[in-house]
Scaffold this active site. Sequence first.
Site, PDB file in Angstrom:
ATOM      1  N   LYS A 209      27.612  11.650   3.660  1.00 56.24           N
ATOM      2  CA  LYS A 209      26.666  11.417   4.764  1.00 56.24           C
ATOM      3  C   LYS A 209      25.496  10.545   4.315  1.00 56.24           C
ATOM      4  O   LYS A 209      25.112   9.600   5.001  1.00 56.24           O
ATOM      5  CB  LYS A 209      26.121  12.753   5.310  1.00 56.24           C
ATOM      6  CG  LYS A 209      27.205  13.715   5.775  1.00 56.24           C
ATOM      7  CD  LYS A 209      26.633  14.999   6.326  1.00 56.24           C
ATOM      8  CE  LYS A 209      25.862  15.832   5.324  1.00 56.24           C
ATOM      9  NZ  LYS A 209      26.652  16.346   4.188  1.00 56.24           N
TER      10      LYS A 209
ATOM     11  N   ARG B  50      22.985  21.862  11.777  1.00 58.89           N
ATOM     12  CA  ARG B  50      23.926  22.530  10.876  1.00 58.89           C
ATOM     13  C   ARG B  50      24.326  23.908  11.371  1.00 58.89           C
ATOM     14  O   ARG B  50      25.099  24.588  10.693  1.00 58.89           O
ATOM     15  CB  ARG B  50      23.224  22.720   9.533  1.00 58.89           C
ATOM     16  CG  ARG B  50      23.679  21.816   8.421  1.00 58.89           C
ATOM     17  CD  ARG B  50      22.726  22.099   7.279  1.00 58.89           C
ATOM     18  NE  ARG B  50      23.286  21.846   5.999  1.00 58.89           N
ATOM     19  CZ  ARG B  50      23.007  20.756   5.286  1.00 58.89           C
ATOM     20  NH1 ARG B  50      22.247  19.819   5.782  1.00 58.89           N
ATOM     21  NH2 ARG B  50      23.503  20.622   4.091  1.00 58.89           N
TER      22      ARG B  50
ATOM     23  N   ARG C 158      27.476  13.610  -8.967  1.00 66.74           N
ATOM     24  CA  ARG C 158      26.465  12.815  -8.237  1.00 66.74           C
ATOM     25  C   ARG C 158      25.197  12.650  -9.063  1.00 66.74           C
ATOM     26  O   ARG C 158      24.729  13.564  -9.730  1.00 66.74           O
ATOM     27  CB  ARG C 158      26.108  13.484  -6.911  1.00 66.74           C
ATOM     28  CG  ARG C 158      24.936  12.769  -6.225  1.00 66.74           C
ATOM     29  CD  ARG C 158      24.717  13.162  -4.821  1.00 66.74           C
ATOM     30  NE  ARG C 158      24.648  14.600  -4.631  1.00 66.74           N
ATOM     31  CZ  ARG C 158      24.655  15.171  -3.442  1.00 66.74           C
ATOM     32  NH1 ARG C 158      24.760  14.438  -2.353  1.00 66.74           N
ATOM     33  NH2 ARG C 158      24.590  16.484  -3.342  1.00 66.74           N
TER      34      ARG C 158
ATOM     35  N   ARG D 127      20.705  16.666  -8.932  1.00 65.31           N
ATOM     36  CA  ARG D 127      20.028  17.633  -8.061  1.00 65.31           C
ATOM     37  C   ARG D 127      20.315  19.050  -8.546  1.00 65.31           C
ATOM     38  O   ARG D 127      21.445  19.331  -8.947  1.00 65.31           O
ATOM     39  CB  ARG D 127      20.526  17.463  -6.613  1.00 65.31           C
ATOM     40  CG  ARG D 127      19.749  16.447  -5.828  1.00 65.31           C
ATOM     41  CD  ARG D 127      20.345  16.099  -4.492  1.00 65.31           C
ATOM     42  NE  ARG D 127      20.832  17.219  -3.685  1.00 65.31           N
ATOM     43  CZ  ARG D 127      21.368  17.078  -2.470  1.00 65.31           C
ATOM     44  NH1 ARG D 127      21.460  15.867  -1.924  1.00 65.31           N
ATOM     45  NH2 ARG D 127      21.803  18.114  -1.802  1.00 65.31           N
TER      46      ARG D 127
ATOM     47  N   ARG E 105      27.097  26.214  -1.541  1.00 63.00           N
ATOM     48  CA  ARG E 105      26.813  25.320  -0.402  1.00 63.00           C
ATOM     49  C   ARG E 105      28.093  25.020   0.379  1.00 63.00           C
ATOM     50  O   ARG E 105      28.081  24.951   1.603  1.00 63.00           O
ATOM     51  CB  ARG E 105      26.170  24.019  -0.902  1.00 63.00           C
ATOM     52  CG  ARG E 105      24.717  24.214  -1.296  1.00 63.00           C
ATOM     53  CD  ARG E 105      24.220  23.070  -2.149  1.00 63.00           C
ATOM     54  NE  ARG E 105      24.350  21.786  -1.508  1.00 63.00           N
ATOM     55  CZ  ARG E 105      24.581  20.656  -2.156  1.00 63.00           C
ATOM     56  NH1 ARG E 105      24.704  20.647  -3.468  1.00 63.00           N
ATOM     57  NH2 ARG E 105      24.679  19.523  -1.502  1.00 63.00           N
TER      58      ARG E 105
HETATM   59  P1  AP5 Z   1      26.605  11.814  -0.634  1.00 62.32           P
HETATM   60  O1  AP5 Z   1      26.560  10.618   0.231  1.00 62.32           O
HETATM   61  O2  AP5 Z   1      25.384  12.139  -1.441  1.00 62.32           O
HETATM   62  O3  AP5 Z   1      27.094  13.101   0.209  1.00 62.32           O
HETATM   63  P2  AP5 Z   1      26.342  13.941   1.321  1.00 62.32           P
HETATM   64  O4  AP5 Z   1      27.328  14.216   2.395  1.00 62.32           O
HETATM   65  O5  AP5 Z   1      25.061  13.285   1.735  1.00 62.32           O
HETATM   66  O6  AP5 Z   1      26.090  15.257   0.495  1.00 62.32           O
HETATM   67  P3  AP5 Z   1      24.815  16.198   0.348  1.00 62.32           P
HETATM   68  O7  AP5 Z   1      25.156  17.132  -0.784  1.00 62.32           O
HETATM   69  O8  AP5 Z   1      23.539  15.437   0.222  1.00 62.32           O
HETATM   70  O9  AP5 Z   1      24.839  16.954   1.683  1.00 62.32           O
HETATM   71  P4  AP5 Z   1      24.250  18.311   1.949  1.00 62.32           P
HETATM   72  O10 AP5 Z   1      24.461  18.360   3.392  1.00 62.32           O
HETATM   73  O11 AP5 Z   1      24.758  19.468   1.214  1.00 62.32           O
HETATM   74  O12 AP5 Z   1      22.765  18.205   1.340  1.00 62.32           O
HETATM   75  P5  AP5 Z   1      21.366  18.142   2.063  1.00 62.32           P
HETATM   76  O13 AP5 Z   1      20.497  17.339   1.220  1.00 62.32           O
HETATM   77  O14 AP5 Z   1      21.527  17.805   3.511  1.00 62.32           O
HETATM   78  O15 AP5 Z   1      27.862  11.650  -1.615  1.00 62.32           O
HETATM   79  C1  AP5 Z   1      28.150  12.627  -2.597  1.00 62.32           C
HETATM   80  C2  AP5 Z   1      28.719  11.942  -3.868  1.00 62.32           C
HETATM   81  O16 AP5 Z   1      29.961  11.349  -3.527  1.00 62.32           O
HETATM   82  C3  AP5 Z   1      27.827  10.805  -4.396  1.00 62.32           C
HETATM   83  O17 AP5 Z   1      27.857  10.848  -5.789  1.00 62.32           O
HETATM   84  C4  AP5 Z   1      28.482   9.513  -3.859  1.00 62.32           C
HETATM   85  O18 AP5 Z   1      28.273   8.417  -4.734  1.00 62.32           O
HETATM   86  C5  AP5 Z   1      29.949   9.926  -3.796  1.00 62.32           C
HETATM   87  N1  AP5 Z   1      30.665   9.292  -2.679  1.00 62.32           N
HETATM   88  C6  AP5 Z   1      30.239   9.170  -1.391  1.00 62.32           C
HETATM   89  N2  AP5 Z   1      31.186   8.571  -0.641  1.00 62.32           N
HETATM   90  C7  AP5 Z   1      32.238   8.328  -1.474  1.00 62.32           C
HETATM   91  C8  AP5 Z   1      33.539   7.747  -1.292  1.00 62.32           C
HETATM   92  N3  AP5 Z   1      33.937   7.282  -0.088  1.00 62.32           N
HETATM   93  N4  AP5 Z   1      34.359   7.687  -2.351  1.00 62.32           N
HETATM   94  C9  AP5 Z   1      33.966   8.153  -3.582  1.00 62.32           C
HETATM   95  N5  AP5 Z   1      32.749   8.710  -3.815  1.00 62.32           N
HETATM   96  C10 AP5 Z   1      31.906   8.801  -2.772  1.00 62.32           C
HETATM   97  O19 AP5 Z   1      20.934  19.680   2.042  1.00 62.32           O
HETATM   98  C11 AP5 Z   1      20.464  20.305   0.859  1.00 62.32           C
HETATM   99  C12 AP5 Z   1      19.945  21.701   1.203  1.00 62.32           C
HETATM  100  O20 AP5 Z   1      18.823  21.614   2.118  1.00 62.32           O
HETATM  101  C13 AP5 Z   1      20.930  22.623   1.933  1.00 62.32           C
HETATM  102  O21 AP5 Z   1      21.775  23.295   1.020  1.00 62.32           O
HETATM  103  C14 AP5 Z   1      19.972  23.571   2.667  1.00 62.32           C
HETATM  104  O22 AP5 Z   1      19.439  24.542   1.797  1.00 62.32           O
HETATM  105  C15 AP5 Z   1      18.838  22.651   3.082  1.00 62.32           C
HETATM  106  N6  AP5 Z   1      19.059  22.047   4.411  1.00 62.32           N
HETATM  107  C16 AP5 Z   1      19.214  20.721   4.703  1.00 62.32           C
HETATM  108  N7  AP5 Z   1      19.388  20.544   6.019  1.00 62.32           N
HETATM  109  C17 AP5 Z   1      19.347  21.778   6.585  1.00 62.32           C
HETATM  110  C18 AP5 Z   1      19.494  22.242   7.911  1.00 62.32           C
HETATM  111  N8  AP5 Z   1      19.729  21.395   8.936  1.00 62.32           N
HETATM  112  N9  AP5 Z   1      19.407  23.578   8.134  1.00 62.32           N
HETATM  113  C19 AP5 Z   1      19.161  24.445   7.128  1.00 62.32           C
HETATM  114  N10 AP5 Z   1      19.024  24.075   5.837  1.00 62.32           N
HETATM  115  C20 AP5 Z   1      19.113  22.739   5.572  1.00 62.32           C
END
Ligand code: AP5
Length: 213
Positions: free
Chosen positions: A13, A88, A127, A160, A171
């Site tokens: 994402k 979410r 990552r 991270r 997660r």
């Molecule tokens: P990346 O693009 O970083 O993936 P992502 O989907 O953004 O993953 P996140 O882990 O950031 O999502 P998340 O939803 O868990 O975290 P968030 O920060 O929102 O790609 C991942 C890896 O894959 C990278 O190394 C990239 O290079 C590689 N990659 C990407 N595409 C590729 C491809 N096509 N081929 C090969 N490699 C590839 O949330 C963190 C925390 O915040 C949550 O756990 C929660 O505690 C809190 N939080 C956030 N939002 C909420 C909410 N709405 N409600 C409640 N708590 C929340």
Amino acid sequence: MIIILLGAPGAGKGTQSEILQERLDMMHVSSGDLLREHRKRGTSLGKVAESYMTRGDLVPDDLVIAMIVERLAAPDVEHGIILDGFPRTGPQAAALDEALDTKGRRVNAALYINVEHDVLVNRLSGRLTCRLAGHIYHEVFAPPRVPGICDIDGAELYQRDDDKRETAAKRLEVYFDQTRPVIEYYRERGSLCEVNGDQPVEKVSQDLVDCLR
Ligand code: AP5
């Protein structure tokens, strides 16, 4: 246009949001980035969010909803917004609809990046994230030109804390349990488009743009 990006942790994402915001000239808003920013600044929200995030749990709905509703009121998102990581949960999706409705707006597209569980685990464990601006790399799939340094702004790359094995596993469990139903919410409304996220980054981007067409 209001676009939301749905998918598991590691689905891509953040990676795709960076590309789409350039291609579509829209503002990228990530709930995870906003929460990490609050933690960095030591705000009261950041302090409460910290314990949930380090455990791999979701931050309570009321806090996240208030944070996003406030962000949506800023003038820089009037032109268009890519929402990443929000909603979410069912209550978050309903709150988003309600907040947009008061402005005569709605979610135009919910883009779901679908990736298998085993691929997600490999992506999260490798990552690397830029400490300055959150640019995203991977040790194997998207390595930086100089190890440990961001290609774009020269800042240090770090892992991270919630990408460590146990928290990442939690997660993913939380995602499949609590966030997957949100996909059905948008499918029922006819705004969902699903793409295969286990393809090269550029191909995934193209599929997402094709969805919007
Ligand atoms: P990346 O693009 O970083 O993936 P992502 O989907 O953004 O993953 P996140 O882990 O950031 O999502 P998340 O939803 O868990 O975290 P968030 O920060 O929102 O790609 C991942 C890896 O894959 C990278 O190394 C990239 O290079 C590689 N990659 C990407 N595409 C590729 C491809 N096509 N081929 C090969 N490699 C590839 O949330 C963190 C925390 O915040 C949550 O756990 C929660 O505690 C809190 N939080 C956030 N939002 C909420 C909410 N709405 N409600 C409640 N708590 C929340």
